[in-house]
Structure formats: structure tokens, C-alpha cells
Scaffold this active site. Structure first.
Site, PDB file in Angstrom:
ATOM      1  N   CYS A 109      19.274 -50.289 -45.893  1.00 57.16           N
ATOM      2  CA  CYS A 109      19.864 -49.998 -47.202  1.00 57.16           C
ATOM      3  C   CYS A 109      20.792 -48.789 -47.199  1.00 57.16           C
ATOM      4  O   CYS A 109      21.798 -48.773 -47.901  1.00 57.16           O
ATOM      5  CB  CYS A 109      18.748 -49.808 -48.228  1.00 57.16           C
ATOM      6  SG  CYS A 109      17.686 -48.362 -47.949  1.00 57.16           S
ATOM      7  N   CYS A 112       9.703 -46.432 -44.692  1.00 52.98           N
ATOM      8  CA  CYS A 112       9.865 -46.267 -46.142  1.00 52.98           C
ATOM      9  C   CYS A 112       8.630 -46.778 -46.877  1.00 52.98           C
ATOM     10  O   CYS A 112       8.098 -46.114 -47.769  1.00 52.98           O
ATOM     11  CB  CYS A 112      11.120 -47.007 -46.607  1.00 52.98           C
ATOM     12  SG  CYS A 112      11.461 -46.855 -48.364  1.00 52.98           S
TER      13      CYS A 112
END
Length: 394
Positions: free
Chosen positions: A224, A128
Site C-alpha cells: 500500500c 502491519c
């Protein structure tokens, strides 16, 4: 005067002075603050705004599915976007929400699932940072006319003789350098990390003193986008063939049992094997093509060397490959929770790699190997994703 008031007062020894030292730009310069909705990124934006910079807050919506958006410790979705927007309004700074859901799915979530299918153990937080945050978002920051982009990561950017260097955070318990090894020299020149020299209690104290609503918000935990930490839920939905059964095979060739999919296993795993031969067994290798989980004794986990792929180099010298040819000594960190081990860069089977002074245990393909300088142990030299391992001769 309270500790928090001392920390946030506009003085060289306070947080505002620390923020200016980290930024090293003229007061009034435009800075994009990446705001995830958590306490760290919110304090970063607040300190920069109060230190006199022209701050623009940007939040990425990265996913929006099911229970993940409601779980504690999530980021970049649901309540977190609301918290970022509210904080920006309170600070009086412009704020933009960018829908990066499709990019995040392709570059992070799909990659996460495919890595498990290959028998690897991926780290989506690194991917990410490497893609949507430190590549795509930096382009947006430049388009907004910013001279820098700031994040709430706990790492330090120091300017050395040859330019900006990446260093571990002052607070060792919060250090995130392992997850930022893929930050390139060009990106590092543009990025700023105002919290890197601060302990976490000081950041929470500042949030409370500044009246930020997120002062007591829990930190992000686990992955997440994975509801309740069950990563197989995501993989089974995206790649259902990953749950195909196969054999659990001892490294001596014996078939000991069956498994329900290679995606359920990682290198070093002991629990959940449901096989017994008297002595404890561990997952020592995963053959995804043959759908085999290979197990063996603990000593079979010892690794004398590893090879790297998708490498990055921010150390001195031309490249990581050149450093391998000279056998540069390094401190190599193969897990985020493990201290770096001494070794040297080398060409292993013709590929860039690391040879350890003392064998490391449980080195898993797909994890990162992050390199630090022995002569300056806080400095990140770069690293790569682990492509393969060389087992120690027993």
C-alpha cells in the site's frame, strides 16, 4: 428476487445470518469494525449494522506521502479515509479516524527497509496486521467498550473443542490466512471475520444491493505505501546506503560482475542479473554484510529444511517448540501464492523449524512459513518468519 437481494435478506441463509453466525454475540453487542475504505471492510460494517449490532467504525491513517495516496488499490490514506467516512455516515454509525502514521512508519515501513538491508524479503502486510492492526487497534476497540473487533479479511474463525481456531477462507482464491499467521490465541478470541465463509462475488453483489458507493472500487494491490510498486524508491530514501555497489559471485567462487545494491535482489530472482555464463543463473543467497549477491543454477534453490523466528502457535498443545520436539506433521506454506507442502516440525540446528518431505524451491529468509494441519488442511496452526535455510545436498 435478484441474487443480491437473496444474499442480503434477513434470513439464516442470507448474508445477515452468516454475519451473525460469524460473530456469535447477542444482537445489540458493540463491535468495532476496522474500515479501510475498501469494499470488503465496508460490507463488513454494513452487514453488522443491519444485523442489529452496535457498530463503531474505526479507520487508521497509516501514511500520507506523495503518489502513494493517489494510486489505485491503496488503503488507509487519502481517498480511502474519505470513502470510509462517507460509508459510515450512510450507515448511521459513529466513525473515528486515528492517526497511526508514526507507528506505521516505525513498525512497518522502517522494518521493511531494514529487512531488505539484511538480505531478506519482507512481507509488510503481515507486520502491519501483527502490530498496528491486531495489537494497537484491538486496544482501542476495548477502550471503546466493544465486545469484539471485526475486519474484512477472508479467513474463518471457528470454535473448536479447545477454543477459537483460525481457518482458511471458504473462497480459496481470496484466502488471506498466510498474512494472518501471527494472530495470537488471545487476539483470535476477540476478532471476528464475517466474510470468511463467503465468495468475493457475493460480497460485491451485497455492496451493490446495499447501495454502497465502493461496490465497484478496485481491490487493494501490491504494497500500500509503495508508489507504483517500486519498493526501492522507499528503501533508497530511508536507507540510501542500501544502494552501495558490490559483487555478483557464483557459488563456486567466481566473481561474475557488479550490482547496484543488495536491496535490488531477492532469492530466486533470475532477471536483471546482467551476467551470463551460458546456463541460467538465479539468486541463491544474499550476503548483506559482504554486499555480495550469490548466484547459481536452479537446483541450488532447493531447500530441504528451514528455521523459524518470531513464531506464533495457535494449534493444539503447549507451543510450537513442543510440537517440534515431537516431530508433528504439518503442511508448510512458504509463499503466499504457493500451496502448502508436506513436512514435519523439527529442531533444525537447535532452532524451531520445518523439514520438508520433498525439497522446496526458492525459500527466502524474511518470508513467512505458515503451518496448516494435514488432518484438517484448512486449519492454521501458526508459523513464523523464515530465519535460515538448509540447502538440499545435490
Amino acid at each position: 428476487m435478484t441474487l443480491a437481494q437473496t444474499l442480503v435478506r434477513d434470513a439464516p441463509e442470507g448474508l445477515l445470518g452468516a454475519a451473525r453466525d460469524a460473530v456469535r454475540l447477542p444482537i445489540g453487542a458493540r463491535i468495532v469494525a476496522a474500515m479501510s475504505g475498501g469494499v470488503d471492510s465496508t460490507v463488513t460494517a454494513a452487514l453488522l449494522a443491519k444485523a442489529g449490532y452496535d457498530v463503531v467504525g474505526v479507520t487508521l491513517q497509516l501514511y500520507d506521502h506523495g503518489a502513494a495516496i493517489q494510486k489505485k488499490g491503496a488503503c488507509c490514506a487519502g481517498q480511502d479515509i474519505h470513502d470510509a467516512r462517507t460509508a459510515a455516515e450512510g450507515l448511521g454509525i459513529p466513525h473515528y479516524v486515528l492517526d497511526y502514521e508514526s507507528r506505521f512508519k516505525e513498525q512497518v515501513i522502517e522494518d521493511f527497509a531494514d529487512a531488505y538491508l539484511r538480505g531478506e524479503t519482507p512481507i509488510p502486510c503481515i507486520r502491519c496486521n501483527q502490530t498496528v492492526k491486531f495489537r494497537d487497534l484491538l486496544d482501542v476497540a476495548r477502550d471503546l467498550g466493544a465486545e469484539a473487533m471485526a475486519t474484512g479479511h477472508y479467513v474463518r474463525r471457528e470454535v473448536g473443542p479447545a477454543g477459537p481456531e483460525l481457518h482458511r477462507a471458504a473462497d480459496a482464491a481470496r484466502d488471506q490466512s498466510y498474512f494472518l499467521f501471527a494472530t495470537t490465541a488471545e487476539q483470535l478470541a476477540y476478532l471476528r471475520f464475517p466474510l470468511g465463509g463467503l465468495p468475493k462475488p457475493a460480497v460485491r453483489a451485497a455492496a451493490a444491493e446495499l447501495g454502497l458507493a465502493v461496490a465497484d472500487k478496485p481491490d487493494s494491490q501490491d504494497i500500500c505505501f509503495v508508489p507504483e510498486g517500486r519498493y526501492t524508491t522507499i528503501i533508497d530514501r530511508l536507507r540510501p546506503h542500501g544502494a552501495e555497489a558490490g559483487d555478483i559471485v557464483h557459488m563456486d567462487g567466481r566473481t561474475l560482475g557488479r550490482h547496484e545494491g543488495v536491496t535490488r535482489y531477492t532469492i530466486g530472482q533470475r532477471r536483471g542479473l546482467n551476467v551470463a555464463v551460458g546456463d541460467p543463473l538465479f539468486v541463491v543467497r544474499i550476503d548483506a554484510d559482504a554486499r555480495q549477491v550469490i548466484v547459481g543454477p536452479r537446483e541450488a534453490l532447493l531447500t530441504s529444511a528451514l528455521t523459524l523466528k518470531e513464531t506464533n502457535w495457535v494449534g493444539d498443545g503447549a507451543s510450537l517448540e513442543a510440537a517440534c520436539e515431537t516431530g508433528r506433521p504439518v503442511l508448510a506454506r512458504v509463499r503466499s501464492t504457493r500451496e502448502p507442502a508436506r513436512g514435519r516440525l523439527a529442531l533444525v540446528d537447535g532452532q524451531p523449524g520445518v523439514a520438508f518431505d520433498t525439497a522446496e524451491e526458492g525459500v527466502a529468509p524474511g518470508q513467512a512459513c505458515v503451518l496448516y494441519a494435514p488432518e484438517a488442511p484448512s486449519r492454521v496452526l501458526g508459523g513464523g518468519f523464515i530465519a535460515g535455510t538448509v540447502r538440499q545436498n545435490l
